[in-house]
Design a protein around this motif. Structure first.
Motif, PDB file in Angstrom:
ATOM      1  N   UNK A 236       0.745  -1.134   0.111  1.00 37.72           N
ATOM      2  CA  UNK A 236       0.023  -0.008   0.129  1.00 37.72           C
ATOM      3  C   UNK A 236       0.900   1.363  -0.116  1.00 37.72           C
ATOM      4  N   UNK A 237       0.272   2.207  -0.350  1.00 39.89           N
ATOM      5  CA  UNK A 237       1.072   3.489  -0.313  1.00 39.89           C
ATOM      6  C   UNK A 237       1.356   4.097   0.859  1.00 39.89           C
ATOM      7  N   UNK A 238       2.611   4.858   0.896  1.00 39.56           N
ATOM      8  CA  UNK A 238       2.979   5.458   2.273  1.00 39.56           C
ATOM      9  C   UNK A 238       2.851   4.450   3.491  1.00 39.56           C
ATOM     10  N   UNK A 239       3.665   3.114   3.049  1.00 44.69           N
ATOM     11  CA  UNK A 239       3.650   2.231   3.695  1.00 44.69           C
ATOM     12  C   UNK A 239       4.264   2.567   5.219  1.00 44.69           C
ATOM     13  N   UNK A 240       3.738   1.977   6.463  1.00 46.35           N
ATOM     14  CA  UNK A 240       4.090   2.395   7.788  1.00 46.35           C
ATOM     15  C   UNK A 240       5.031   1.105   8.289  1.00 46.35           C
ATOM     16  N   UNK A 241       5.484   0.144   7.372  1.00 50.06           N
ATOM     17  CA  UNK A 241       6.274  -1.063   7.662  1.00 50.06           C
ATOM     18  C   UNK A 241       7.627  -0.404   7.778  1.00 50.06           C
ATOM     19  N   UNK A 242       8.547  -1.082   8.662  1.00 46.67           N
ATOM     20  CA  UNK A 242       9.889  -0.709   9.058  1.00 46.67           C
ATOM     21  C   UNK A 242      10.709  -0.911   7.591  1.00 46.67           C
ATOM     22  N   UNK A 243      11.445   0.207   7.386  1.00 54.63           N
ATOM     23  CA  UNK A 243      12.307  -0.032   6.126  1.00 54.63           C
ATOM     24  C   UNK A 243      12.993  -1.176   5.740  1.00 54.63           C
ATOM     25  N   UNK A 244      13.649  -1.844   7.023  1.00 56.94           N
ATOM     26  CA  UNK A 244      14.487  -3.069   6.835  1.00 56.94           C
ATOM     27  C   UNK A 244      13.572  -4.045   6.204  1.00 56.94           C
ATOM     28  N   UNK A 245      12.658  -4.388   6.832  1.00 50.21           N
ATOM     29  CA  UNK A 245      11.749  -5.399   6.104  1.00 50.21           C
ATOM     30  C   UNK A 245      11.428  -5.041   4.853  1.00 50.21           C
ATOM     31  N   UNK A 246      11.059  -3.871   4.525  1.00 49.35           N
ATOM     32  CA  UNK A 246      10.718  -3.650   3.058  1.00 49.35           C
ATOM     33  C   UNK A 246      11.742  -3.786   2.076  1.00 49.35           C
ATOM     34  N   UNK A 247      13.043  -3.383   2.597  1.00 50.48           N
ATOM     35  CA  UNK A 247      14.157  -3.719   1.738  1.00 50.48           C
ATOM     36  C   UNK A 247      14.605  -5.150   1.679  1.00 50.48           C
ATOM     37  N   UNK A 248      14.198  -6.039   2.550  1.00 46.92           N
ATOM     38  CA  UNK A 248      14.629  -7.453   2.540  1.00 46.92           C
ATOM     39  C   UNK A 248      13.638  -7.777   1.450  1.00 46.92           C
ATOM     40  N   UNK A 249      12.339  -7.434   1.292  1.00 46.62           N
ATOM     41  CA  UNK A 249      11.198  -7.855   0.382  1.00 46.62           C
ATOM     42  C   UNK A 249      11.373  -6.926  -0.921  1.00 46.62           C
ATOM     43  N   UNK A 250      12.184  -6.327  -1.202  1.00 43.10           N
ATOM     44  CA  UNK A 250      12.213  -4.915  -2.232  1.00 43.10           C
ATOM     45  C   UNK A 250      11.402  -5.638  -3.099  1.00 43.10           C
ATOM     46  N   UNK A 251      11.550  -6.573  -3.768  1.00 43.90           N
ATOM     47  CA  UNK A 251      10.569  -7.033  -4.987  1.00 43.90           C
ATOM     48  C   UNK A 251       9.134  -6.699  -4.685  1.00 43.90           C
ATOM     49  N   UNK A 252       8.681  -6.924  -3.415  1.00 38.65           N
ATOM     50  CA  UNK A 252       7.350  -6.751  -2.995  1.00 38.65           C
ATOM     51  C   UNK A 252       7.180  -5.245  -2.878  1.00 38.65           C
ATOM     52  N   UNK A 253       8.093  -4.496  -2.176  1.00 45.17           N
ATOM     53  CA  UNK A 253       7.885  -3.108  -1.740  1.00 45.17           C
ATOM     54  C   UNK A 253       7.641  -2.235  -3.140  1.00 45.17           C
ATOM     55  N   UNK A 254       8.704  -2.905  -4.031  1.00 46.33           N
ATOM     56  CA  UNK A 254       8.443  -1.962  -5.470  1.00 46.33           C
ATOM     57  C   UNK A 254       7.255  -2.119  -6.141  1.00 46.33           C
ATOM     58  N   UNK A 255       6.206  -2.823  -5.684  1.00 43.13           N
ATOM     59  CA  UNK A 255       4.854  -3.140  -6.058  1.00 43.13           C
ATOM     60  C   UNK A 255       4.069  -1.902  -5.696  1.00 43.13           C
ATOM     61  N   UNK A 256       4.431  -1.128  -4.822  1.00 42.88           N
ATOM     62  CA  UNK A 256       3.793  -0.073  -3.983  1.00 42.88           C
ATOM     63  C   UNK A 256       3.641   1.060  -5.192  1.00 42.88           C
ATOM     64  N   UNK A 257       2.195   1.625  -5.265  1.00 43.81           N
ATOM     65  CA  UNK A 257       2.130   2.643  -6.239  1.00 43.81           C
ATOM     66  C   UNK A 257       3.110   3.991  -6.019  1.00 43.81           C
ATOM     67  N   UNK A 258       3.243   4.216  -4.682  1.00 44.18           N
ATOM     68  CA  UNK A 258       4.037   5.590  -4.858  1.00 44.18           C
ATOM     69  C   UNK A 258       5.378   5.183  -5.462  1.00 44.18           C
ATOM     70  N   UNK A 259       6.072   4.070  -4.930  1.00 42.97           N
ATOM     71  CA  UNK A 259       7.433   3.842  -5.423  1.00 42.97           C
ATOM     72  C   UNK A 259       7.657   3.598  -7.035  1.00 42.97           C
ATOM     73  N   UNK A 260       6.341   2.892  -7.579  1.00 41.86           N
ATOM     74  CA  UNK A 260       6.129   2.895  -8.881  1.00 41.86           C
ATOM     75  C   UNK A 260       6.129   4.117  -9.822  1.00 41.86           C
ATOM     76  N   UNK A 261       5.455   5.007  -9.043  1.00 36.96           N
ATOM     77  CA  UNK A 261       5.401   6.633  -9.543  1.00 36.96           C
ATOM     78  C   UNK A 261       6.837   7.160  -9.547  1.00 36.96           C
TER      79      UNK A 261
END
Length: 593
Positions: free
Chosen positions: A122-147
């Motif tokens: 989801x946009x403006x994720x509140x998830x910790x960055x460390x977890x998001x970067x570990x699963x960056x392939x999922x994080x990159x699906x977020x609409x704000x990152x894609x934009x």
């Protein structure tokens, strides 16, 4: 069970469908964002990089097999839907590009199933960055990152088009180069074929682009990865991208002109922002005196005021000592902050100490005109009045002072000014304030090495009128160097290069290179300079930083597809990692304990 495509072809991306398509049969493919089963009605939001569209499965009009399939859809399943575009049966969703339409399906294929993701996409994720970067392939699906990454691609494409139209040639330079120990640390690559020898990864294509000018290519550019093995700060990356360019037969104004038009085009076409040209220019000296920074944020005032003359005869030992040691006393006026609690002022003092201050003197003028000050007892009343007047102090203002060598005073107040602006919410991300900073010092003194070092690099041309000081007063020599600054961030920098052999030799001499050392490190460039060199100049932008500011992000990691973290590691691939002993043996390398 996942199904195959079997010749199915996508007709539209999800958010490309609008009211114009009502009545049309379409095929969309994407990821399930949400599945809401309302009993008799199943609403499925399908997402791709363009956005979302709603697919509605109705019990009356959908066969049982498809209904059962729709009911088992989960977040991040990949689906293909064939159906007819209809006007939305419920209320129009104003927040959605496709909010006025929906798809009535006649075929649903589950192309791929998904485990439950470790965090919501989801946009403006509140998830910790460390977890998001570990699963960056999922994080990159977020609409704000894609934009952000779409914007980055647009900046690169527009830049290529513009520079090609301006007569620039895109030429690639090598990644495996000779190490030159001047400046930041190189990343080294051992050679298998030449045991004991190493390549370096380039910190910039500097020497190669100058050689291309020697070779007559006239105008070169490249959007290129560069590498620096630096001690990392939060917003530094070991690998970063430059928009790099070099031009022949030009001077400062020519480089500035083409780059102003490039910036105006990029900001207009991507953000709809008008960059008013010409962009203001300010010398390095003026930037330091007014803002305490060579990359000043001009979105707000709070400029530094030099009060050295005003306080030079006072008895306050901090001010007196600074003046006697050849330093200065300067202040900033935080308008309307006179009632700041003492605790908060103490925090500002601690902040100032991080930048080399021994302390911070202050005058808090209350709304009723009463003055509270950390040093009033050392000042005569008329001296205090003169100081407040010199600072433009009015009722309700907080005046803050630093006294030390110029470099420390600039650093302290320049950073304090930004900290106060953050606290006072003066920084508007939707405002884009550009500035050229020019006439940098050619050299800066390095206490550790006890010698002058190049402020930019050893190939920067001194200003012709300052050449007379190069032997007697090298610190006084200004360079034909220029930085482009946006909202207090240096987004690009460059210079006119030395094309005269005598000046280049003199520059090496001032930097402490023997002719032998200069030949060993830069021999191929110096040889090229013996065969007819055109006057040339260049500039390079930090693409990551520029896109970060355009996207209104706080971190360059949000505009880089696969960034590293602060210690230069990649949490997703777990690089760097140990390598096989056999690989080390082939390279003739042995690890010490």
């Amino acid at each position: 069970m996942a199904e195959l495509m079997l010749g199915l072809k996508r007709t539209h991306r999800c958010a490309e469908i609008s009211e114009k398509n009502i009545g049309e049969k379409v095929t969309i493919m994407g990821w399930v964002q949400k599945n809401r089963n309302k009993g008799g009605l199943i609403f499925v939001d399908v997402r791709d990089r363009s956005g979302l569209i709603q697919v509605v499965f109705e019990e009356e009009s959908t066969d049982n097999e498809m209904l059962a399939k729709a009911a088992k859809l989960r977040s991040e399943f990949v689906v293909a839907v064939v159906g007819t575009v209809e006007a939305r049966s419920g209320a129009v969703n104003e927040n959605l590009a496709t909010g006025a339409v929906e798809i009535k399906p006649e075929e649903l294929r589950i192309l791929s199933e998904s485990e439950t993701p470790p965090f919501p996409i989801e946009e403006n994720s509140k998830t910790k960055e460390e977890l998001r970067l570990k699963y960056r392939f999922l994080d990159l699906r977020r609409p704000d990152l894609q934009r952000n990454l779409i914007m980055r691609s647009q900046v690169a494409t527009l830049t290529r088009q513009f520079l090609a139209e301006e007569g620039f040639l895109e030429i690639e330079t090598p990644f495996l180069i000779k190490s030159t120990p001047e400046g930041a640390r190189d990343y080294l690559v051992p050679s298998r074929v030449h045991p004991g020898n190493f390549y370096a990864l380039p910190q910039s294509p500097q020497i190669f682009k100058q050689l291309l000018m020697c070779s007559g290519y006239d105008r070169y550019f490249q959007i290129v990865k560069c590498f620096r093995d630096e001690d990392l700060r939060a917003d530094r990356q070991p690998e970063f991208t430059q928009i790099d360019m070099e031009l022949s037969f030009v001077d400062v104004d020519d480089v500035i002109d083409v780059n102003e038009r490039l910036l105006a085009k990029v900001f207009k076409e991507i953000l709809g922002e008008e960059v008013s040209l010409p962009i203001p220019r300010m010398t390095w000296q003026e930037a330091m005196d007014r803002y305490g920074s060579d990359k000043p944020d001009t979105r707000f005032g709070m400029e530094l005021v030099d009060v050295t003359e005003t306080v030079k005869d006072c008895e306050f030992v901090v001010f007196k000592g600074a003046v006697e040691n050849g330093g200065s006393v300067r202040g900033i006026n935080a308008k309307g902050q006179g009632a700041m609690p003492r605790k908060k002022i103490d925090k500002l003092v601690d902040f100032a100490k991080d930048f080399g201050a021994k302390g911070l003197a202050y005058i808090a003028i209350q709304e009723d005109g009463t003055v509270k000050s950390s040093f009033a007892k050392f000042m005569k009343e008329e001296e205090m009045s003169a100081l407040i007047q010199a600072m433009g102090g009015e009722n309700g203002d907080l005046l803050l002072f630093a006294a030390d060598k110029n470099k420390v005073v600039w650093d302290v107040l320049g950073n304090l000014r930004l900290e106060l602006a953050r606290q006072m919410e003066l920084l508007d991300k939707s405002e884009y304030k550009f500035l050229w900073v020019t006439e940098f010092p050619l050299l800066e003194w390095n206490d550790e090495q006890n010698r002058f070092t190049a402020m930019h690099h050893p190939f920067t041309m001194p200003m012709e009128e300052d050449l007379q000081y190069i032997d007697t007063d090298p610190g006084r020599v200004r360079a034909k160097a220029y930085d482009i600054v946006l909202n207090g961030n240096e987004i690009g920098g460059g210079s006119v290069r030395i094309f005269n052999q005598e000046i280049q030799n003199k520059m090496f001499e001032v930097l402490g290179f023997t002719p032998e050392q200069a030949e060993e490190q830069f021999g191929f460039l110096l040889r090229a300079f013996k065969y007819g060199v055109p006057p040339h100049a260049g500039l390079a932008y930090g693409l990551d930083r520029m896109v970060m500011l355009m996207a209104k992000e706080d971190s360059i990691r949000d505009v880089i597809a696969f960034p590293k973290v602060k210690d230069a590691s990649d949490l997703m691939t777990e690089a760097p990692s140990a390598v096989d002993v056999k690989q080390l043996e082939e390279l003739g390398l042995e690890l010490s304990e």
